[in-house]
Design an enzyme around this catalytic site. Structure first.
Site, short mmCIF file in Angstrom:
data_model
loop_
_atom_site.label_atom_id
_atom_site.label_comp_id
_atom_site.label_asym_id
_atom_site.label_seq_id
_atom_site.Cartn_x
_atom_site.Cartn_y
_atom_site.Cartn_z
N ASP A 274 18.74 -38.05 -62.89
CA ASP A 274 17.58 -37.45 -62.25
C ASP A 274 17.55 -35.94 -62.46
O ASP A 274 16.47 -35.35 -62.62
CB ASP A 274 17.59 -37.74 -60.74
CG ASP A 274 17.41 -39.21 -60.44
OD1 ASP A 274 17.37 -40.01 -61.40
OD2 ASP A 274 17.29 -39.57 -59.26
N ASP B 114 30.34 -26.20 -56.06
CA ASP B 114 30.72 -27.55 -55.66
C ASP B 114 30.13 -27.82 -54.27
O ASP B 114 30.24 -26.97 -53.37
CB ASP B 114 32.26 -27.64 -55.62
CG ASP B 114 32.75 -29.07 -55.54
OD1 ASP B 114 33.57 -29.45 -56.39
OD2 ASP B 114 32.31 -29.82 -54.63
N SER C 42 27.39 -41.47 -56.20
CA SER C 42 26.24 -42.35 -56.01
C SER C 42 26.47 -43.81 -56.39
O SER C 42 25.55 -44.61 -56.29
CB SER C 42 25.06 -41.81 -56.81
OG SER C 42 25.39 -41.82 -58.19
N SER D 20 17.93 -42.43 -50.08
CA SER D 20 18.10 -43.64 -50.92
C SER D 20 17.68 -44.91 -50.18
O SER D 20 17.88 -45.03 -48.97
CB SER D 20 19.58 -43.75 -51.30
OG SER D 20 19.87 -45.04 -51.78
N GLU E 69 19.26 -47.46 -50.29
CA GLU E 69 20.50 -48.08 -49.77
C GLU E 69 20.64 -47.84 -48.26
O GLU E 69 21.41 -48.52 -47.60
CB GLU E 69 21.73 -47.53 -50.50
CG GLU E 69 21.88 -48.04 -51.92
CD GLU E 69 22.24 -49.53 -52.02
OE1 GLU E 69 23.06 -50.01 -51.23
OE2 GLU E 69 21.67 -50.20 -52.89
N TYR F 139 28.54 -45.39 -48.93
CA TYR F 139 27.50 -44.59 -49.59
C TYR F 139 26.20 -44.59 -48.77
O TYR F 139 25.61 -43.53 -48.52
CB TYR F 139 27.24 -45.15 -51.00
CG TYR F 139 26.01 -44.57 -51.65
CD1 TYR F 139 26.02 -43.29 -52.20
CD2 TYR F 139 24.83 -45.30 -51.70
CE1 TYR F 139 24.88 -42.75 -52.78
CE2 TYR F 139 23.69 -44.77 -52.29
CZ TYR F 139 23.72 -43.50 -52.82
OH TYR F 139 22.58 -42.98 -53.39
N ARG G 232 20.69 -43.73 -67.46
CA ARG G 232 21.41 -44.29 -66.32
C ARG G 232 22.88 -44.49 -66.69
O ARG G 232 23.18 -44.91 -67.82
CB ARG G 232 20.76 -45.62 -65.97
CG ARG G 232 21.25 -46.27 -64.69
CD ARG G 232 21.00 -45.44 -63.47
NE ARG G 232 20.64 -46.25 -62.31
CZ ARG G 232 20.90 -45.89 -61.06
NH1 ARG G 232 21.53 -44.75 -60.81
NH2 ARG G 232 20.52 -46.64 -60.05
N GLY H 241 28.39 -59.69 -61.40
CA GLY H 241 28.62 -60.19 -60.05
C GLY H 241 27.45 -61.04 -59.59
O GLY H 241 27.09 -62.04 -60.24
N ARG I 117 16.13 -56.19 -56.50
CA ARG I 117 15.89 -54.76 -56.38
C ARG I 117 14.48 -54.43 -56.87
O ARG I 117 13.90 -55.17 -57.66
CB ARG I 117 16.88 -53.95 -57.23
CG ARG I 117 18.30 -53.93 -56.72
CD ARG I 117 18.44 -53.08 -55.47
NE ARG I 117 19.83 -52.97 -55.05
CZ ARG I 117 20.49 -53.90 -54.37
NH1 ARG I 117 19.90 -55.02 -54.03
NH2 ARG I 117 21.75 -53.71 -54.03
N PRO J 237 31.93 -56.05 -50.97
CA PRO J 237 32.35 -56.48 -49.63
C PRO J 237 31.16 -56.76 -48.72
O PRO J 237 31.22 -57.62 -47.86
CB PRO J 237 33.15 -55.29 -49.10
CG PRO J 237 33.55 -54.50 -50.30
CD PRO J 237 32.52 -54.75 -51.36
#
Ligand code: GDP
Length: 328
Positions: free
Chosen positions: A13, A56, A82, A127, A129, A151, A186, A213, A219, A282
């Site tokens: 990005d 940083d 990320s 995000s 997520e 995350y 990506r 997986g 998505r 998990p």
């Protein structure tokens, strides 16, 4: 001339955003982390005239120096750890960078701007997520957050803190709740690129099997080049806000695999794909799909690329890259 400071400049990005701002005539400053970062040249080649500053997100003094040098009108915080599976292996580091990094950057901006916070606008990369195990489909700006990984939890902190700085200090601070966005840039650890790269290698005879997986996860995948335009539009509004950025169309990982193999003329992909529990998580996020009505109406934003076209583009780019790179 407007000046923009971008964290995460060497990521997918960061590069697309820097290219966009370059076409709009901005002077661009990018934060680059670590000693002798191998991605230094990548950013310089993609964006002529860019200034790279060593800083940083975990070191607030380095951030204060960076904003003092850049004197930015706009700050885009795209820097983060990320990759979701990594966040279970390194939850502390993920929290330091992805959550506390937002606080460090906002405080650095406050320390530099003093009483004149109106001189700077802030974008936080939130995000999808954060929605995690969302009960509501599609997800909007008011859907409850239920993150499912360290995350996702870290991103909720950054999101809420951005809102808090807007409310506490009247800062022009906005968040884009971006659904998955992909491109030939990506990272190869994410599922779209993992698949398109492996399919290119299988087509060229460099690889025989692709291990994946959960094939049933769904998505809402869009094109990263479109999504950075939404970020910029948010900071051009008179008032700040939070926006879902998504295509509104979802697909499964299985659909992704079918499309990628068909791009190289393989219809029956079963002999090439193994399901491997090592790539299961998990706690899974099963179904993300966004409703970007607010971004469409207020920002005049819309996605330009459909999923099938995006996957074809990525397979073509990986074929070209793998043809010049010998089999490994
Ligand atoms: P995320 O949405 O940010 O976690 O993006 P990813 O591209 O890493 O994963 C998207 C979805 O693909 C998740 O639900 C994963 O469980 C699923 N998936 C299935 N197989 C794989 C795999 O081998 N690698 C990755 N990264 N994801 C996979």
């Amino acid at each position: 001339m407007k000046r923009a400071l971008i964290t995460g400049i060497t990521g997918q990005d960061g590069l697309y955003l820097a290219e966009l701002l370059h076409t709009k005539g901005y002077e661009i400053f990018g934060l680059i982390r670590g000693q002798d970062n191998p991605k230094y040249d990548l950013a310089r080649a993609a964006v002529p005239g860019i200034t790279l500053l060593k800083a940083d997100l975990t070191d607030v003094s380095s951030l204060i120096r960076a904003v003092q040098v850049a004197e930015p009108h706009e700050v885009y915080n795209l820097g983060a750890i990320s990759f979701v599976p990594y966040s279970w292996e390194n939850p502390m580091l993920t929290t330091e960078v992805t959550a506390k990094g937002v606080l460090n950057l906002l405080e650095a901006i406050r320390a530099w701007a003093g009483n004149d916070l109106a001189r700077v606008r802030f974008y936080q990369a939130s995000s999808s997520e954060m929605f995690g195990a969302a009960l509501q489909v599609p997800q909007t700006e008011s859907t409850r957050f239920w993150p499912r990984s360290p995350y996702g939890v870290a991103k909720v902190f950054g999101h809420q803190l951005t809102i808090n700085y807007r409310e506490s200090y009247g800062m022009h601070a906005s968040s884009g709740i971006l659904f998955n966005h992909e491109s030939p840039r990506r990272g190869p650890e994410f599922v779209t690129r993992k698949v398109t790269r492996a399919v290119a290698r299988i087509a060229l005879g460099h690889q025989s099997v692709l291990s994946l997986g959960n094939l049933e996860a769904r998505r809402d995948w869009g094109f990263a080049g479109d999504y950075v335009d939404a970020m910029w539009r948010m900071l051009q509004q008179d008032t700040p806000g939070d926006y879902v950025v998504a295509t509104g169309v979802d697909h499964s990982v299985r659909d992704l695999v079918t499309l990628a193999f068909s791009a190289v003329g393989i219809d029956d992909w079963a002999p090439f794909v193994l399901e491997d529990d090592r790539f299961r998580r998990p706690a899974e996020v099963h179904h993300l799909v966004g409703d970007a009505t607010m971004a469409r109406n207020r920002l005049g934003w819309k996605p330009s690329m459909e999923f099938a076209e995006l996957i074809q583009l990525m397979v073509r780019a990986d074929l070209a890259a793998q043809e010049v790179e010998p089999a490994r």
